[in-house]
Design an enzyme around this catalytic site. Structure first.
Site, PDB file in Angstrom:
ATOM      1  N   ASP A  98      18.351  58.273   1.311  1.00 22.38           N
ATOM      2  CA  ASP A  98      18.034  57.765  -0.020  1.00 22.38           C
ATOM      3  C   ASP A  98      16.788  56.891  -0.013  1.00 22.38           C
ATOM      4  OD1 ASP A  98      20.438  58.971  -0.538  1.00 22.38           O
ATOM      5  OD2 ASP A  98      21.506  57.130  -1.082  1.00 22.38           O
ATOM      6  N   ASP A 171      14.075  57.648  -5.731  1.00 22.12           N
ATOM      7  CA  ASP A 171      14.886  57.720  -4.524  1.00 22.12           C
ATOM      8  C   ASP A 171      14.442  58.933  -3.722  1.00 22.12           C
ATOM      9  OD1 ASP A 171      16.330  55.564  -5.462  1.00 22.12           O
ATOM     10  OD2 ASP A 171      18.293  56.522  -5.238  1.00 22.12           O
ATOM     11  N   HIS A 221      19.994  62.218  -7.445  1.00 25.25           N
ATOM     12  CA  HIS A 221      19.813  62.898  -6.161  1.00 25.25           C
ATOM     13  C   HIS A 221      20.022  64.401  -6.319  1.00 25.25           C
ATOM     14  CE1 HIS A 221      20.831  58.820  -4.061  1.00 25.25           C
ATOM     15  NE2 HIS A 221      19.706  58.793  -4.781  1.00 25.25           N
ATOM     16  N   ASP A 223      20.256  66.674  -3.848  1.00 18.72           N
ATOM     17  CA  ASP A 223      20.823  67.401  -2.715  1.00 18.72           C
ATOM     18  C   ASP A 223      22.304  67.749  -2.863  1.00 18.72           C
ATOM     19  OD1 ASP A 223      21.455  64.726  -2.397  1.00 18.72           O
ATOM     20  OD2 ASP A 223      20.567  64.527  -0.413  1.00 18.72           O
ATOM     21  N   CYS A 326      22.722  63.193   3.160  1.00 14.58           N
ATOM     22  CA  CYS A 326      22.440  61.798   2.809  1.00 14.58           C
ATOM     23  C   CYS A 326      22.528  60.872   4.012  1.00 14.58           C
ATOM     24  CB  CYS A 326      23.428  61.310   1.750  1.00 14.58           C
ATOM     25  SG  CYS A 326      23.229  62.067   0.128  1.00 14.58           S
TER      26      CYS A 326
END
Length: 340
Positions: A98, A171, A221, A223, A326
């Protein structure tokens, strides 16, 4: 120590694996919490509130098991420094993806939207310093992270996101690497337009950043929406993105495979994410992919696609807000390597 990584699939040689030590719930503006976090857990996000000790202890064991498995697979593994987050209003060092972006030989510090995460570099700094000594470029954030982008305007201030554009915010986990000069990313509740420009400027004008817009009102995020498995093949979240949204990006001509819907779960709680965290995979090389041990449907799909799934228990780490992607930071992926 070599820093050189510019995609998500080349054979992994050197990696940072996070630590759950001292993990605290992030204390953020209530508007940010309500925009991004599961409703049933909103009240957990208050100052000085640690994650349940048993979950933290079990998460640390899972992270250690991940580190040991990666070492067995030939990776050199690094771990963060332990930091007392309770005295910093911080979160944890469980999710290095992150806060830092490795692109080629550069380590880029993200200009994160959450003020509770502005101290995370403390955990990674000894590693960053060693990387710099060994020739890596360090691109620090010049943004005043004490400025709260949520406080700049009313809720849903810009493009439907809770953050405004008072300062650059992004991020690193809102971006995926597709090659030496190519990123694909998204705007979200933690990444704004000036943040994308901040990233572009720091990486240099020859790096292209392609943006997609998932159908996700809680976006934070990328992902768990897109997971490149190898060049030309990407797993996508069928609830969050239509393949047509990839038109005009480098993924437009890729093979697009929908991820199986995850099974619902309650134990341990997913305090910070949805069950789609199942997509947060780590590709170790062109053959092996790390996947949560209980995600049978995803393991079957990966095998059908020609990969060898590496199942590993990771549910307690997931309770802290991330999974294999992550919880790691690629430092070196060998683009020249070919599997036999």
């Amino acid at each position: 120590m070599r820093v050189d990584a510019c995609d998500e699939w080349s054979p992994l040689r050197e990696v940072l694996v996070g630590t759950a030590y001292g993990a605290m719930f992030p204390a953020e503006d209530r508007r940010m919490v309500e925009a991004t976090m599961p409703r049933e857990h909103w009240d957990e996000f208050r100052p000085g509130h640690p994650f349940p000790p048993r979950i933290v202890e079990d998460a640390e064991r899972e992270l250690q098991a991940l580190a040991e498995l990666l070492e067995e697979l030939g990776c050199r593994v690094h771990r963060p420094r332990q930091v007392q987050w309770s005295g910093l209003g911080g979160y944890s060092a469980a999710m290095p993806r992150d806060a830092l972006l490795v692109m080629g030989d550069a380590i880029v510090e993200a200009s994160m939207a959450w003020r509770s995460r502005r101290h995370e570099l403390l955990a990674y700094w000894p590693l960053v310093r060693q990387c710099r000594r060994d020739g890596a470029r360090w691109l620090p954030s010049a943004v005043d992270l004490n400025v709260d982008p949520v406080g700049a305007g009313p809720p849903l201030a810009l493009d439907g996101w809770v953050i405004g554009d008072a300062r650059p915010a992004w991020d690193a986990a809102d971006f995926l690497r597709l090659g030496p000069r190519t990123l694909i990313g998204q705007l979200s509740h933690v990444t704004n337009r000036s943040g994308v420009e901040d990233l572009r400027e720091r990486l240099g004008g020859d790096v292209q950043v392609h943006l997609v817009r998932p159908d996700d009102p809680h976006a934070m995020h990328i992902d768990a929406t897109l997971c490149p498995l190898r060049e030309g093949l990407v797993l996508y979240n069928p609830d969050r993105i239509d393949p047509a949204a990839l038109a005009g990006t480098p993924m437009a001509d890729w093979e697009l495979v929908p991820a199986p819907h995850p099974d619902p779960r309650t134990t341990p709680p997913l305090y910070m994410t949805s069950a789609w965290l199942s997509m947060n995979l780590l590709v170790v090389d062109g053959q092996h992919v790390l996947v949560e041990a209980s995600d049978d449907k995803l393991q079957t799909l990966l095998a059908e696609l020609g990969f060898t799934p590496l199942p590993l228990p990771f549910r307690n780490v997931q309770a802290l807000g991330g999974s294999f992607h992550c919880a790691t930071l690629d430092l070196h992926r060998d683009r020249s390597a070919r599997l036999s």
